[in-house]
Design an enzyme around this catalytic site. Structure first.
Site, mmCIF file in Angstrom:
data_model
loop_
_atom_site.group_PDB
_atom_site.id
_atom_site.type_symbol
_atom_site.label_atom_id
_atom_site.label_comp_id
_atom_site.label_asym_id
_atom_site.label_seq_id
_atom_site.Cartn_x
_atom_site.Cartn_y
_atom_site.Cartn_z
ATOM 1 N N LYS A 45 30.594 56.329 74.318
ATOM 2 C CA LYS A 45 29.928 56.168 75.731
ATOM 3 C C LYS A 45 29.080 56.662 76.989
ATOM 4 O O LYS A 45 28.221 55.923 77.711
ATOM 5 C CB LYS A 45 31.591 56.213 76.443
ATOM 6 C CG LYS A 45 32.917 55.748 75.652
ATOM 7 C CD LYS A 45 34.050 56.116 76.314
ATOM 8 C CE LYS A 45 34.716 55.758 76.402
ATOM 9 N NZ LYS A 45 35.441 54.593 76.111
ATOM 10 N N THR A 69 33.692 45.454 74.564
ATOM 11 C CA THR A 69 33.646 46.909 74.025
ATOM 12 C C THR A 69 31.870 47.040 74.835
ATOM 13 O O THR A 69 30.676 46.513 74.613
ATOM 14 C CB THR A 69 33.125 46.776 73.155
ATOM 15 O OG1 THR A 69 34.579 46.032 71.663
ATOM 16 C CG2 THR A 69 33.216 48.321 72.531
ATOM 17 N N ASP A 103 31.213 50.808 80.011
ATOM 18 C CA ASP A 103 30.022 51.759 80.154
ATOM 19 C C ASP A 103 28.414 51.093 81.468
ATOM 20 O O ASP A 103 27.440 52.129 81.643
ATOM 21 C CB ASP A 103 29.116 52.482 79.088
ATOM 22 C CG ASP A 103 30.335 52.649 77.887
ATOM 23 O OD1 ASP A 103 30.723 53.617 79.010
ATOM 24 O OD2 ASP A 103 30.518 52.183 76.889
ATOM 25 N N GLY A 115 38.916 45.288 85.172
ATOM 26 C CA GLY A 115 38.018 44.267 84.017
ATOM 27 C C GLY A 115 38.371 42.879 84.742
ATOM 28 O O GLY A 115 36.805 43.323 86.148
HETATM 29 O O1 RIB Z 1 33.303 52.413 76.177
HETATM 30 C C1 RIB Z 1 32.655 52.305 74.129
HETATM 31 C C2 RIB Z 1 32.644 52.921 73.641
HETATM 32 O O2 RIB Z 1 33.787 54.092 73.436
HETATM 33 C C3 RIB Z 1 32.339 52.496 72.030
HETATM 34 O O3 RIB Z 1 30.868 52.380 72.239
HETATM 35 C C4 RIB Z 1 33.179 53.611 70.913
HETATM 36 O O4 RIB Z 1 31.854 54.080 70.422
HETATM 37 C C5 RIB Z 1 33.830 54.068 72.126
HETATM 38 O O5 RIB Z 1 34.602 55.406 71.291
#
Ligand code: RIB
Length: 302
Positions: A40, A239, A243, A212
């Site tokens: 993250k 994914t 972040d 989301g």
């Molecule tokens: O937020 C996504 C991230 O969380 C991934 O890239 C992984 O590493 C996880 O821990």
């Protein structure tokens, strides 16, 4: 150019795409396996750097070959690695990610990320002090999170805590952070049994609940605001969407946008990020966001 420091995890993602998860004792055939860069902290640093800020990361990698690759990736993304420690007795952090129906579940092994301590943050005080904004998440030890928040609070540096993965946090730290960005699950760990509306009202312009596809909710001091998510042209992999949101939000704050515009810009960057497979692959460069039909020229992000 704003200086943004990210304190957090640097990991390799081991990603398996499956049509369904196996039951206990069952073996099933997966569709795809890939390794990619993640963590993250690293993902947020990549978002910040691609969106135009001078970026530092404070973290740790192991003494293994993954550590070399993780460091090289950060350097390639123009992120300063001066405060990345090499913890030779540990393996580098890893995340095992199952993607099912374009959504993910993650098992995270801290490895060297678990060696980011209060002392690591103290050794990084100089870089924190020179920062216009600091981001931190929960894939490093609680003592590192607390030292980062304390230092930023004492030195009037805006600090955003993305409380992912969720874990309880003392109210005194909630009071000291400038921004707190849980998703729904993390919200219920931070505020067990509480109604979102009441807690948002208690922390106006500080607590942003990311929902989301339903967008982001916060209280602006007068009322609850819901900033809608942008629908991606094609949803490939969520994914790293959170972040990207956090990194983009930090960039928008340092560009002096209004809070609502910060959330909107972050939502836009995040909606672009989910159109490619992998946590970092889809994180947009600033010009990609600027070329998007929903980018508002008046934001003038530099
Ligand atoms: O937020 C996504 C991230 O969380 C991934 O890239 C992984 O590493 C996880 O821990």
């Amino acid at each position: 150019m704003a200086k943004i420091t990210v304190v957090g995890s640097i990991s390799t993602d081991f990603v398996v795409t499956v049509s369904r998860r196996p039951e206990i004792g069952e073996t099933i055939e997966g569709e795809l396996f890939e390794t990619s860069f993640g963590g993250k902290g690293a993902n947020q640093a990549v978002a910040v750097a691609r969106l135009g800020a001078e970026t530092n990361i404070v973290g740790a990698v192991g003494g293994d070959g993954f550590g070399d690759l993780l460091i090289a990736n950060l350097q390639e993304e123009n992120i300063s690695i001066e405060n990345v420690e090499r913890v030779t007795e540990e393996s580098s952090g890893a995340a095992f990610i199952n993607i099912e129906n374009k959504d993910n579940s993650i098992i995270y092994i801290p490895g060297a990320n678990g060696k980011v301590t209060k002392g690591s943050i103290e050794r990084a005080h100089a870089v924190l002090e020179q920062s216009d904004f600091v981001l931190i998440q929960n894939e490093v030890k609680q003592e590192a999170v607390e030292e980062t928040i304390d230092y930023c609070y004492e030195n009037s540096i805006p600090v955003l805590l993305n409380p992912a993965p969720g874990r309880p946090l003392d109210e005194s730290y909630i009071n000291k952070v400038t921004y707190l960005t849980p998703n729904e699950t993390e919200f219920s760990i931070l505020f067990p049994g509480e109604q979102m509306e009441n807690i948002m009202k208690r922390y106006p312009n500080k607590l942003f609940i990311t929902l989301g596809a339903q967008g982001v909710k916060y209280h602006d001091g007068n009322e609850i605001v819901n900033v809608d998510a942008f629908e991606p042209k094609e949803l490939v992999d969520t994914t790293g969407a959170g972040d990207t949101f956090n990194g983009a939000f930090a960039v928008a704050v340092t560009n002096n946008l209004s809070i609502k515009n910060c959330v909107t810009f972050a939502n836009l960057a995040s909606s672009i990020s989910i159109q490619k497979q992998g946590a970092q692959a889809g994180i947009p460069q600033l010009n990609e966001v600027k070329e998007n039909e929903y980018y508002e020229k008046e934001w003038n992000i530099k």
